[in-house]
Enzyme design. Structure first.
Site, mmCIF file in Angstrom:
data_model
loop_
_atom_site.group_PDB
_atom_site.id
_atom_site.type_symbol
_atom_site.label_atom_id
_atom_site.label_comp_id
_atom_site.label_asym_id
_atom_site.label_seq_id
_atom_site.Cartn_x
_atom_site.Cartn_y
_atom_site.Cartn_z
ATOM 1 N N ASP A 1 0.853 -1.176 0.000
ATOM 2 C CA ASP A 1 0.000 0.000 0.000
ATOM 3 C C ASP A 1 0.896 1.235 0.000
ATOM 4 O O ASP A 1 2.089 1.152 0.314
ATOM 5 C CB ASP A 1 -0.893 -0.027 1.250
ATOM 6 C CG ASP A 1 -1.764 1.195 1.360
ATOM 7 O OD1 ASP A 1 -2.421 1.559 0.364
ATOM 8 O OD2 ASP A 1 -1.782 1.807 2.446
ATOM 9 N N ASP B 1 -0.059 5.027 1.155
ATOM 10 C CA ASP B 1 -0.163 5.943 2.293
ATOM 11 C C ASP B 1 0.086 5.222 3.608
ATOM 12 O O ASP B 1 -0.586 4.257 3.939
ATOM 13 C CB ASP B 1 -1.560 6.572 2.329
ATOM 14 C CG ASP B 1 -1.866 7.387 1.083
ATOM 15 O OD1 ASP B 1 -1.064 8.273 0.753
ATOM 16 O OD2 ASP B 1 -2.905 7.123 0.454
ATOM 17 N N GLY C 1 -7.326 3.507 3.883
ATOM 18 C CA GLY C 1 -7.270 2.414 2.915
ATOM 19 C C GLY C 1 -8.454 2.328 1.975
ATOM 20 O O GLY C 1 -8.446 1.535 1.040
ATOM 21 N N ARG D 1 -12.273 7.536 -1.455
ATOM 22 C CA ARG D 1 -12.818 8.720 -0.792
ATOM 23 C C ARG D 1 -14.311 8.573 -0.504
ATOM 24 O O ARG D 1 -14.775 8.894 0.587
ATOM 25 C CB ARG D 1 -12.578 9.971 -1.652
ATOM 26 C CG ARG D 1 -11.142 10.462 -1.649
ATOM 27 C CD ARG D 1 -11.039 11.877 -2.165
ATOM 28 N NE ARG D 1 -11.674 12.054 -3.458
ATOM 29 C CZ ARG D 1 -11.102 11.784 -4.616
ATOM 30 N NH1 ARG D 1 -9.882 11.292 -4.640
ATOM 31 N NH2 ARG D 1 -11.738 12.006 -5.758
ATOM 32 N N SER E 1 -5.950 5.490 -3.494
ATOM 33 C CA SER E 1 -5.792 6.910 -3.773
ATOM 34 C C SER E 1 -5.457 7.170 -5.242
ATOM 35 O O SER E 1 -4.599 6.506 -5.823
ATOM 36 C CB SER E 1 -4.681 7.500 -2.897
ATOM 37 O OG SER E 1 -4.400 8.834 -3.271
ATOM 38 N N ASP F 1 -1.034 -0.858 6.255
ATOM 39 C CA ASP F 1 -1.204 -0.272 7.588
ATOM 40 C C ASP F 1 -2.667 -0.118 7.960
ATOM 41 O O ASP F 1 -2.991 0.087 9.122
ATOM 42 C CB ASP F 1 -0.505 1.090 7.683
ATOM 43 C CG ASP F 1 -1.207 2.152 6.845
ATOM 44 O OD1 ASP F 1 -1.604 1.842 5.695
ATOM 45 O OD2 ASP F 1 -1.347 3.288 7.327
#
Length: 255
Positions: A23, A25, A73, A76, A142, A200
């Site tokens: 991932d 971010d 994760g 939006r 994202s 995360d």
């Protein structure tokens, strides 16, 4: 790149895996804080102007607990809807989109003003895996993933990238559905059972487990017993505080 890479080339914690999907971010780039701050501004403004009926649900957005539980994760729209529903607000799609759009504008402005760095420990691991010929992919909900990786100077370390734009184009469902990670592994030409996922977010860890990936590594940037336990509960095989821990000779901490 060679999916049949000898196991001796892999760090001990990743032995048996032929590829790694990460991932973006909070795993590769220190951008989760920018996302969380943008969400807080957008959500708090909405709650002030449209307070929930229950006073207990009017409290401000928490950049740690609410972010990890509801938006981290996820796309939006999914993240905005999940948090607002947690406060008793089931809104029309257009209104959820407005909140998500506000967050997007805030995040973009902060990214361009402050930039973003890659975690040094992650870069060390990526370079070690790259030197060993291990195929690497970045996968993120994202739409900013490519820009983030470019800003951080690590885009060239990856053989494949599946970002939010690609996910939308391919109509991939969001996490905790494993479709995003499965697409990334497919682009590396390695089956999920031989691929490690590094995440995360609770939704991302759950996605890795649902997808049948050979190893799910949870990254606990919060470094608390609670966040570590939640990552394990959602399906992480291994939890580390920094990815440089995977380069040590000792076994990584497990549940």
């Amino acid at each position: 790149m060679n999916p049949t890479q000898p196991e001796t080339a892999m760090p001990r914690a990743l032995r048996g895996m032929a590829a790694v999907v990460l991932d973006t971010d909070g795993v590769i780039t220190d951008s989760a804080r920018l996302h969380a701050a943008a969400w807080k501004t957008a959500f708090d403004a909405y709650l002030r102007h449209h307070p929930p009926a229950d006073p207990a649900q009017r409290r401000p957005f928490d950049v740690r607990e609410d972010y990890l539980r509801y938006v981290d994760g996820k796309s939006r729209m999914d993240g905005a809807a999940a948090f607002l529903e947690s406060r008793g607000l089931r809104l029309p799609a257009a209104e959820v989109q407005a909140v998500a759009g506000s967050k997007e504008r805030l995040f973009t402005a902060r990214l361009r003003e402050h930039g973003v760095d890659a975690y040094p420990g992650t870069v060390r691991l990526l370079r070690a895996l790259r030197s060993a010929g291990v195929p690497l992919a970045a996968a993120s909900a994202s739409r900013h993933a490519r820009e983030l990786l470019e800003h951080a100077g690590v885009l060239d370390l990856f053989d494949a990238l599946v970002d939010g734009g690609e996910a939308a184009r391919l109509h991939l469902p969001g996490k905790p559905d494993p479709a995003l990670f499965l697409e990334a592994a497919g682009r590396l030409g390695v089956p999920a059972s031989r691929t490690a996922v590094v995440e995360d977010a609770l939704a991302g860890v759950e996605a890795g487990r649902r997808g049948g990936f050979g190893l799910v590594v949870g990254v606990d940037r919060a470094r608390t017993p609670q966040t570590r336990a939640e990552l394990l509960e959602h399906g992480a095989d291994v939890v580390v505080r920094d990815l440089a821990e995977l380069l040590t000779d000792s076994d990584c901490p497990k549940g």
